[in-house]
Scaffold this motif. Structure first.
Motif, mmCIF file in Angstrom:
data_model
loop_
_atom_site.group_PDB
_atom_site.id
_atom_site.type_symbol
_atom_site.label_atom_id
_atom_site.label_comp_id
_atom_site.label_asym_id
_atom_site.label_seq_id
_atom_site.Cartn_x
_atom_site.Cartn_y
_atom_site.Cartn_z
ATOM 1 N N ARG A 106 -4.406 6.596 5.381
ATOM 2 C CA ARG A 106 -3.501 7.031 6.442
ATOM 3 C C ARG A 106 -3.307 5.906 7.461
ATOM 4 N NH1 ARG A 106 -5.103 12.561 8.979
ATOM 5 N NH2 ARG A 106 -4.545 13.138 6.836
ATOM 6 N N GLY A 107 -2.069 5.653 7.793
ATOM 7 C CA GLY A 107 -1.749 4.587 8.735
ATOM 8 C C GLY A 107 -1.572 3.229 8.089
ATOM 9 N N LYS A 108 -1.865 3.131 6.783
ATOM 10 C CA LYS A 108 -1.745 1.848 6.085
ATOM 11 C C LYS A 108 -0.540 1.798 5.149
ATOM 12 C CE LYS A 108 -5.476 0.260 7.953
ATOM 13 N NZ LYS A 108 -5.385 -0.803 8.993
ATOM 14 N N GLY A 109 0.170 2.888 5.030
ATOM 15 C CA GLY A 109 1.315 2.926 4.128
ATOM 16 C C GLY A 109 2.373 1.904 4.495
ATOM 17 N N GLY A 110 2.857 1.175 3.512
ATOM 18 C CA GLY A 110 3.893 0.175 3.739
ATOM 19 C C GLY A 110 3.376 -1.207 4.060
ATOM 20 N N TYR A 111 2.072 -1.328 4.343
ATOM 21 C CA TYR A 111 1.506 -2.641 4.640
ATOM 22 C C TYR A 111 1.282 -3.416 3.341
ATOM 23 C CZ TYR A 111 0.632 -1.308 9.490
ATOM 24 O OH TYR A 111 0.782 -0.927 10.798
ATOM 25 N N TRP A 112 1.293 -4.735 3.453
ATOM 26 C CA TRP A 112 0.988 -5.565 2.291
ATOM 27 C C TRP A 112 -0.485 -5.949 2.301
ATOM 28 C CZ3 TRP A 112 -0.873 -10.361 3.606
ATOM 29 C CH2 TRP A 112 -0.510 -10.885 4.851
ATOM 30 N N ALA A 113 -1.008 -6.190 1.113
ATOM 31 C CA ALA A 113 -2.411 -6.568 0.959
ATOM 32 C C ALA A 113 -2.527 -7.505 -0.232
ATOM 33 C CB ALA A 113 -3.283 -5.332 0.753
ATOM 34 N N ILE A 114 -3.618 -8.230 -0.282
ATOM 35 C CA ILE A 114 -3.835 -9.219 -1.344
ATOM 36 C C ILE A 114 -5.022 -8.789 -2.198
ATOM 37 C CG2 ILE A 114 -4.383 -11.629 -1.840
ATOM 38 C CD1 ILE A 114 -3.089 -12.357 0.823
ATOM 39 N N LEU A 117 1.256 -8.158 15.693
ATOM 40 C CA LEU A 117 0.505 -8.578 14.509
ATOM 41 C C LEU A 117 0.609 -7.540 13.397
ATOM 42 C CD1 LEU A 117 -2.691 -10.050 16.224
ATOM 43 C CD2 LEU A 117 -0.771 -11.310 15.234
ATOM 44 N N GLU A 118 0.573 -6.273 13.771
ATOM 45 C CA GLU A 118 0.699 -5.215 12.766
ATOM 46 C C GLU A 118 2.086 -5.208 12.136
ATOM 47 O OE1 GLU A 118 -2.521 -2.218 14.942
ATOM 48 O OE2 GLU A 118 -0.377 -1.703 14.876
ATOM 49 N N ILE A 167 0.842 -1.190 0.000
ATOM 50 C CA ILE A 167 0.000 0.000 0.000
ATOM 51 C C ILE A 167 0.883 1.248 0.000
ATOM 52 C CG2 ILE A 167 -1.765 1.295 1.249
ATOM 53 C CD1 ILE A 167 -2.834 -1.282 0.189
ATOM 54 N N LEU A 168 0.633 2.155 -0.938
ATOM 55 C CA LEU A 168 1.316 3.444 -0.995
ATOM 56 C C LEU A 168 0.306 4.509 -0.586
ATOM 57 C CD1 LEU A 168 3.129 2.979 -4.437
ATOM 58 C CD2 LEU A 168 3.984 2.404 -2.158
ATOM 59 N N ALA A 169 0.443 5.032 0.622
ATOM 60 C CA ALA A 169 -0.586 5.914 1.187
ATOM 61 C C ALA A 169 -0.384 7.386 0.847
ATOM 62 C CB ALA A 169 -0.632 5.748 2.702
ATOM 63 N N LYS A 170 0.666 7.731 0.145
ATOM 64 C CA LYS A 170 0.969 9.131 -0.136
ATOM 65 C C LYS A 170 -0.188 9.822 -0.858
ATOM 66 C CE LYS A 170 4.451 12.096 -2.295
ATOM 67 N NZ LYS A 170 5.697 12.143 -3.101
#
Length: 328
Positions: free
Chosen positions: A227-235, A296-297, A218-221
């Motif tokens: 917001r707060g999800k930047g850098g997380y992976w998702a499917i 977990l995060e 996730i690129l939240a820019k």
């Protein structure tokens, strides 16, 4: 001074060394050994897949990743590359077999209607004689020997087939044959195969190139909703025209393409991330202790498709305590 011999009149004796020709058996042995060398990565990938799928490592190791690292010195990614490469190799061999009713294909391979495929993937007559390449072909067939037989050119290392892993099996065959042609009828390098793949992808480019099950970051820019999800992976769980619906461990989001970046994981790695996502979803809750939530995060920001031994142990404890363990 002693009289020296005139070099112009000196006699030079040359002893001829006779190099014996290979016997029929030696020719056969050479071809067999060469094919074993060429198929080394293929055999390794097939063997690793069986060890993994049948869980033959379970008597000494808890996870397949630990077993491969201890037994072979292979990293997790190296194992996945070999397994994926063996699948692509199989597809190329099957795709280059001549059909039973085919006469002469466009690569110049002449095959009998009733032929069977030999181990190189070339389909030839059962009653034929062995030609100089060791391929069984019909006595009455005429083959243009000035043209390279592309169906006999197979990958010799995993790097050559790695760029093909994302393509459909039919595309893999066509791209490989085109790469062989570009290499002048020889085994193409990984660079040549990559160039051919890129050109095909450019011609068939569509607005949204993501696919179901793909793992993205996730690129939240410039997107306050992320917001707060930047850098997380998702499917990716749904592919829309200009966006994707992606699943994280806590919920789903619809994200524009400009806010996604693919990890370019192999299919097997994407499946492993799906398992990790399911396990996190089973355990995660806003009612958990803050330290547990933070752990977990942190797993939600992994930039690799596997858990370390310590992470695996901690997650197992949390699954037993809060959500019931899910067997990966």
């Amino acid at each position: 001074m002693s009289q020296q011999e005139d070099p112009a009149t000196a006699t030079i004796t040359v002893t001829a060394v006779e190099v014996p020709e290979l016997t029929e058996q030696e020719i056969s042995d050479r071809l067999l050994l060469e094919r074993k060398v060429e198929r080394a990565f293929f055999e390794a990938g097939k063997a690793l897949a069986q060890l993994r799928d049948r869980r033959l490592y379970r008597s000494t190791h808890r996870t397949f990743e630990e077993y491969c690292r201890d037994r072979f010195g292979y990293t997790h990614r190296r194992v996945n590359y070999l397994i994926a490469g063996s699948v692509v190799f199989d597809n190329i061999v099957m795709g280059t077999n001549c059909s039973q009713n085919e006469e002469v294909d466009e690569t110049g391979t002449n095959c009998s209607q009733n032929g069977e495929a030999d181990e190189t993937g070339t389909n030839c007559s059962q009653n034929g004689e062995v030609d100089e390449m060791g391929t069984n072909c019909s006595q009455n067939e005429e083959v243009d020997k000035t043209r390279p037989n592309l169906s006999r050119i197979l990958p010799t290392n995993e790097g050559q087939v790695r760029p093909l892993a994302k393509l459909e099996p039919q595309q893999q065959v066509k791209v490989w044959q085109r790469a062989v042609q570009k290499a002048g009828g020889k085994v193409p390098s990984a660079r040549i195969v990559t160039d051919v793949v890129q050109k095909i992808m450019e011609r068939t480019r569509i607005p949204n190139t993501y696919h179901l099950g793909e793992v993205c970051q996730i690129l939240a820019k410039d997107n306050p909703e992320l917001r707060g999800k930047g850098g997380y992976w998702a499917i990716v769980s749904a592919v829309n025209e200009f966006s994707c619906t992606v699943r994280m461990w806590d919920c789903e989001y619809t994200v524009g393409l400009q806010h996604l970046k693919s990890f370019n994981y192999l299919p097997a790695e994407c499946q492993q991330m799906q398992v990790i996502c399911d396990r996190l979803s089973r355990v995660y809750s806003s009612a958990l202790e803050e330290s547990v939530q933070r752990f977990l995060e942190s797993l939600g920001k992994l930039n690799r498709a596997y858990l370390t031994a310590v992470e695996e142990k901690l997650l197992n404890v949390l699954e037993s305590e809060y959500g019931g363990e899910i067997t990966p």
